[in-house]
Structure formats: structure tokens, C-alpha cells
Design an enzyme around this catalytic site. Structure first.
Site, PDB file in Angstrom:
ATOM      1  N   PHE A 122      17.680   4.034 -40.205  1.00 39.59           N
ATOM      2  CA  PHE A 122      17.127   5.363 -39.931  1.00 39.59           C
ATOM      3  C   PHE A 122      15.997   5.104 -38.934  1.00 39.59           C
ATOM      4  CE2 PHE A 122      14.408   9.022 -40.909  1.00 39.59           C
ATOM      5  CZ  PHE A 122      15.328  10.061 -41.088  1.00 39.59           C
ATOM      6  N   ALA A 123      16.205   5.477 -37.657  1.00 39.33           N
ATOM      7  CA  ALA A 123      15.287   4.985 -36.612  1.00 39.33           C
ATOM      8  C   ALA A 123      14.542   6.114 -35.926  1.00 39.33           C
ATOM      9  CB  ALA A 123      16.079   4.175 -35.588  1.00 39.33           C
ATOM     10  N   PRO A 127       7.217   2.339 -29.978  1.00 42.49           N
ATOM     11  CA  PRO A 127       5.902   1.719 -29.716  1.00 42.49           C
ATOM     12  C   PRO A 127       4.797   2.767 -29.572  1.00 42.49           C
ATOM     13  CG  PRO A 127       7.589   0.634 -28.421  1.00 42.49           C
ATOM     14  CD  PRO A 127       8.272   1.785 -29.106  1.00 42.49           C
ATOM     15  N   GLY A 130       4.511   6.874 -34.416  1.00 43.73           N
ATOM     16  CA  GLY A 130       5.032   6.589 -35.756  1.00 43.73           C
ATOM     17  C   GLY A 130       5.335   7.869 -36.488  1.00 43.73           C
ATOM     18  N   ILE A 156      12.399  -1.344 -37.066  1.00 42.09           N
ATOM     19  CA  ILE A 156      13.558  -0.695 -37.692  1.00 42.09           C
ATOM     20  C   ILE A 156      14.196  -1.613 -38.748  1.00 42.09           C
ATOM     21  CG2 ILE A 156      15.785   0.433 -37.281  1.00 42.09           C
ATOM     22  CD1 ILE A 156      13.211   1.890 -36.142  1.00 42.09           C
ATOM     23  N   GLN A 275     -11.713  -8.658 -74.279  1.00 44.91           N
ATOM     24  CA  GLN A 275     -11.619  -7.218 -74.042  1.00 44.91           C
ATOM     25  C   GLN A 275     -11.393  -6.913 -72.548  1.00 44.91           C
ATOM     26  OE1 GLN A 275     -15.029  -4.632 -74.837  1.00 44.91           O
ATOM     27  NE2 GLN A 275     -13.743  -3.587 -76.335  1.00 44.91           N
ATOM     28  N   GLU A 362       6.333   4.759 -43.506  1.00 47.92           N
ATOM     29  CA  GLU A 362       6.838   6.136 -43.682  1.00 47.92           C
ATOM     30  C   GLU A 362       5.699   7.140 -43.666  1.00 47.92           C
ATOM     31  OE1 GLU A 362       9.301   5.687 -47.132  1.00 47.92           O
ATOM     32  OE2 GLU A 362      11.079   6.078 -45.917  1.00 47.92           O
ATOM     33  N   SER A 365      -0.821   6.579 -46.213  1.00 42.70           N
ATOM     34  CA  SER A 365      -1.166   7.355 -47.417  1.00 42.70           C
ATOM     35  C   SER A 365      -1.992   8.602 -47.106  1.00 42.70           C
ATOM     36  CB  SER A 365      -1.914   6.469 -48.407  1.00 42.70           C
ATOM     37  OG  SER A 365      -1.048   5.485 -48.892  1.00 42.70           O
TER      38      SER A 365
END
Ligand SMILES: Cc1cc2nc3c(=O)[nH]c(=O)nc-3n(C[C@H](O)[C@H](O)[C@H](O)COP(=O)(O)OP(=O)(O)OC[C@H]3O[C@@H](n4cnc5c(N)ncnc54)[C@H](O)[C@@H]3O)c2cc1C
Length: 378
Positions: A122-123, A127, A130, A156, A275, A362, A365
Site C-alpha cells: 500500500f504505497a 520523499p 508522508g 514501502i 513492591q 501511518e 501519534s
């Protein structure tokens, strides 16, 4: 509300756990060191149906939905993040074809993919971008019965395997973003050396160079200039996989922390008596459990998406949370091991290196939190 798994879900979870424990775990160190998944692992994944769990049975899939996919992915990622990552991207590529493809496209690519013949990619990334389709520079130009694709795709996954690549390009006719199914290793397709990265070994990433690569006109996925919707949904489906890979890493960290706490002795008795160790173990367990139920829920939502925008927001929320939490959990497990955790004698160093991948891919965050916040504040 019923938190019990069905018989089918239990069976798939158990099959994945058994395969991961008996076959993948013993090879995990080798996969990490060689950055390569042995063919025997791929063969086993295909034989057990793990390469097509959510896809229609008529097309060779398991017909078991994303709720079963997340159960299997968790167990596979517990053994090897690299194997689970390659499988996740494979599933993302196939899912885009299953959701947006014509009957011919589905019949050509889905059964082979589910059977383990080739691995999907899945591309999107280049460069220069993103996450922004307006900055795509890879261009597809219509020439008779073909599109001719030129450009460079970056980072990829699965690019080194034969199989379909769902690729996003600027469409020279509309100027918009379109999606195409490109057969990898067609004439004009070439690769960089794999990027050397800190973790996620076994799932190498490449730059892909495309020089006058011909894609048949029939391999346009969806409508010309309408690729962005395919991209958004595809990335959201990818986040189901990435979040579950983070979850599997947490499970591995939890099990390793428990094991070490019970076996490492201090003045003749296990460090579990402290603990400080108990608190770490309880923190890890709480973070694992909370992520687990969020992942299982997202898997259930992914099987039957009623509202794409809402699903994309939920996927972003979980992906940001799961990937950052996996890093915290890996650090806590490392703290239980102290200096020994830094050595390659214990799996926790690999678990830590693998965990820090997910927050950066992907969409990082913070981007996930921005996506979710926009969905509830706008
Ligand atoms: C192991 C791995 C596997 C991968 N596999 C694939 C693959 O199979 N296919 C593929 O297409 N790509 C793949 N990628 C690429 C990856 O998905 C992208 O690199 C990732 O989405 C981040 O993009 P970027 O690095 O260009 O960061 P950028 O988007 O440039 O972001 C850099 C920083 O700027 C911030 N930023 C950027 N835009 C904004 C904004 N609008 N608002 C606020 N902050 C912003 C981000 O928060 C981040 O901190 C992979 C990467 C890795 C490491």
C-alpha cells in the site's frame, strides 16, 4: 454487553497462538537479526488462512471479519512484530481492492493474496510527503489502454515481494489523487536497498523507483481523481493492524516481565517480592487490558463500517493511544529486567525496539490525536 469470544473466535485465537508459539517464536531472533521472514513462516501463515482472515470466503478468504483478524494479529505480533507488520500491510492492500475494486480486480488479486501467492503493498509516502496528497509527485499519465507511472515511493513495506501494490499517484488528467493496482516488478519497477531501521525487522522497507511503469487502464482503483477517500479508509484499516501489533508487543512485554520477576533472585527469593516490581507489573497489565478491549472493539467496527468518517476517527484515536502505550509498557518491562533487559539475552530489548516503531508510522501519534479531536470539535 458480552465480553466472551465466540467458538470461532476462540479457535482462530488459539490457532494463531499455537502457530506463533511453536513456529514463529523460535525463529524470532533470527528474523530480527536477518531482517527476513523465512518462507516456511509464510507457508504456514497461508495454510492456516492468516493471509486472508477478513475477506469473503468466495474469494478465498476466511470470511471471519476483522474481529478475528485482530485476535490473530495480537498473537502473531506477540511472537514477531516484523511478521505481523508484513501481514498487516498485506491485509491493508488487499482490503483496498476488496472494498473499492471491480469484480474483475477482486477475482484477479484477492484469492491469490489470501492463498499466500504474493504479498500486497500500500504505497502512499514519498520523499516529500508522508501524509499530504496535495504534495504527491508520482504521476500517472493515461496513454491508450495504459497509465504510465513515474516517480518515487518511500518506506514501502512488502515492496520486495511479488504481488499487487495499491499505489497513490497524481492523475495527469484531473490533477487529483488516484489509486491504481500495480503489479510489482513490472518493467520499470526497481528498489533501493532496504532501509536500516531500529526495529520491526523482518518487515523491511524500501524506496520504490518507477520509471515509465505501464499499468493497464483496467487497474485504476475507484474513480479517477477520487483516490483520497481510498487512501483515508485504507490508512484507517492499516491502523487496525498497527494498533494490534502494538497490543501484541504489550502482551509479550507483560509475559516477559512476569517471567523475569519470578525467576530473578535477590537474596535467595524472586524480585517479585519487591513492591516496586509489583507496581510495574500491575501498570503493564492495566495498560495491556485497556488497549486490548479497544483493539477488539475497533476490529468489530472494521468488519461492518457504517460511517467511514467516524471509523477513521476511532481508528486514529486507538492508533495514537495503542502505539504510545506500547512504548510505555515496553519501558516498564525493561525496568523490571534492569541491565539484563538491555542485552540480547532477553527478548525485552527487541520488544522495546519494535515498540518505538508504531508511533512514527501511518501518521505520527500527534497527528492521530489531531484527527480525532477534529472529528469531535468541528
Ligand atoms: C516501518 C515503516 C513502514 C512504513 N510502511 C509504509 C508503507 O507501507 N506505505 C507507505 O506509504 N508508507 C509507509 N511508511 C511511511 C510512514 O507511514 C510515514 O513516514 C509516516 O506517515 C510519517 O510521515 P513522515 O515521516 O513524512 O512525517 P511527516 O508527515 O513529515 O511529519 C513529521 C512531523 O511533522 C508533524 N506534522 C506533519 N504534518 C503536520 C500537520 N499537518 N499538523 C501538525 N503536525 C504535523 C508530525 O506530527 C511529525 O512529528 C512506513 C514507515 C516506516 C518507518
Amino acid at each position: 454487553m458480552d465480553f466472551k469470544l465466540t467458538k470461532e473466535q476462540e479457535l482462530i485465537q488459539k490457532a494463531a497462538r499455537d502457530y506463533a508459539t511453536n513456529v514463529i517464536s523460535p525463529l524470532a531472533k533470527q528474523i530480527d537479526e536477518e531482517d527476513k521472514i523465512p518462507q516456511e513462516v509464510w507457508n504456514g501463515l497461508a495454510e492456516l488462512g492468516f493471509m486472508g482472515i477478513p475477506f469473503e470466503e468466495e474469494l478465498g478468504g476466511g470470511g471471519a471479519g476483522y474481529e478475528c483478524y485482530v485476535l490473530a494479529q495480537e498473537q502473531i505480533a506477540r511472537a514477531s512484530s516484523g511478521v505481523a507488520t508484513a501481514l498487516s500491510v498485506h491485509t491493508t492492500g488487499l482490503d483496498a481492492i476488496a472494498t473499492f475494486g471491480t469484480k474483475e480486480q477482486k477475482e484477479k488479486y484477492i484469492p491469490k493474496g489470501c492463498g499466500g501467492e504474493g504479498k500486497s503493498s500500500f504505497a502512499f509516502t514519498e520523499p516529500g510527503t508522508g501524509s499530504d496528497p496535495k504534495q504527491l509527485t508520482t504521476i500517472a499519465t493515461r496513454a491508450g489502454d495504459y497509465y504510465v507511472i513515474n516517480g518515487v515511493k518511500r518506506f514501502i513495506t512488502n515492496a520486495g515481494y511479488e504481488g499487487p501494490m495499491v499505489i497513490f499517484c497524481k492523475d495527469s488528467d484531473t490533477g487529483g489523487c488516484s489509486a491504481y493496482i500495480l503489479d510489482k516488478f513490472s518493467e520499470g519497477y526497481s528498489l533501493s536497498k532496504p532501509w536500516e531501521k531500529i526495529g520491526g525487522h523482518g518487515s523491511p522497507i524500501f524506496d520504490v523507483y518507477l520509471k515509465d511503469v505501464k499499468v493497464p487502464a483496467g487497474n485504476l482503483l475507484g474513480e479517477p481523481g477520487k483516490g483520497f477517500a481510498i487512501l483515508l479508509l485504507g490508512i484507517a484499516m492499516g491502523k487496525v493492524g498497527t494498533s494490534t501489533i502494538a497490543l501484541g508487543g504489550m502482551l509479550a512485554a507483560y509475559e516477559e516481565a512476569l517471567k523475569y520477576a519470578k525467576e530473578k533472585l535477590h537474596r535467595g527469593s524472586p524480585i517479585a517480592k519487591f513492591q516496586a516490581i509489583q507496581l510495574k507489573v500491575a501498570h503493564i497489565a492495566a495498560k495491556y487490558q485497556s488497549t486490548r478491549w479497544m483493539c477488539y472493539r475497533l476490529g468489530t467496527l472494521a468488519t461492518d463500517i457504517k460511517d467511514a468518517a467516524q471509523f477513521q476517527a476511532e481508528a486514529a484515536l486507538l492508533k495514537g493511544y495503542a502505539s504510545d502505550t506500547a512504548v510505555e509498557v515496553a519501558k516498564l518491562a525493561m525496568d523490571v529486567h534492569a541491565s539484563y533487559g538491555l542485552t540480547t539475552d532477553y527478548p525485552v530489548e527487541r520488544i522495546y525496539r519494535d515498540a518505538i516503531i508504531a508511533p512514527q508510522i501511518e501518521g505520527v501519534s500527534d497527528m492521530q490525536r489531531i484527527i480525532f479531536a477534529a472529528s469531535v470539535l468541528n
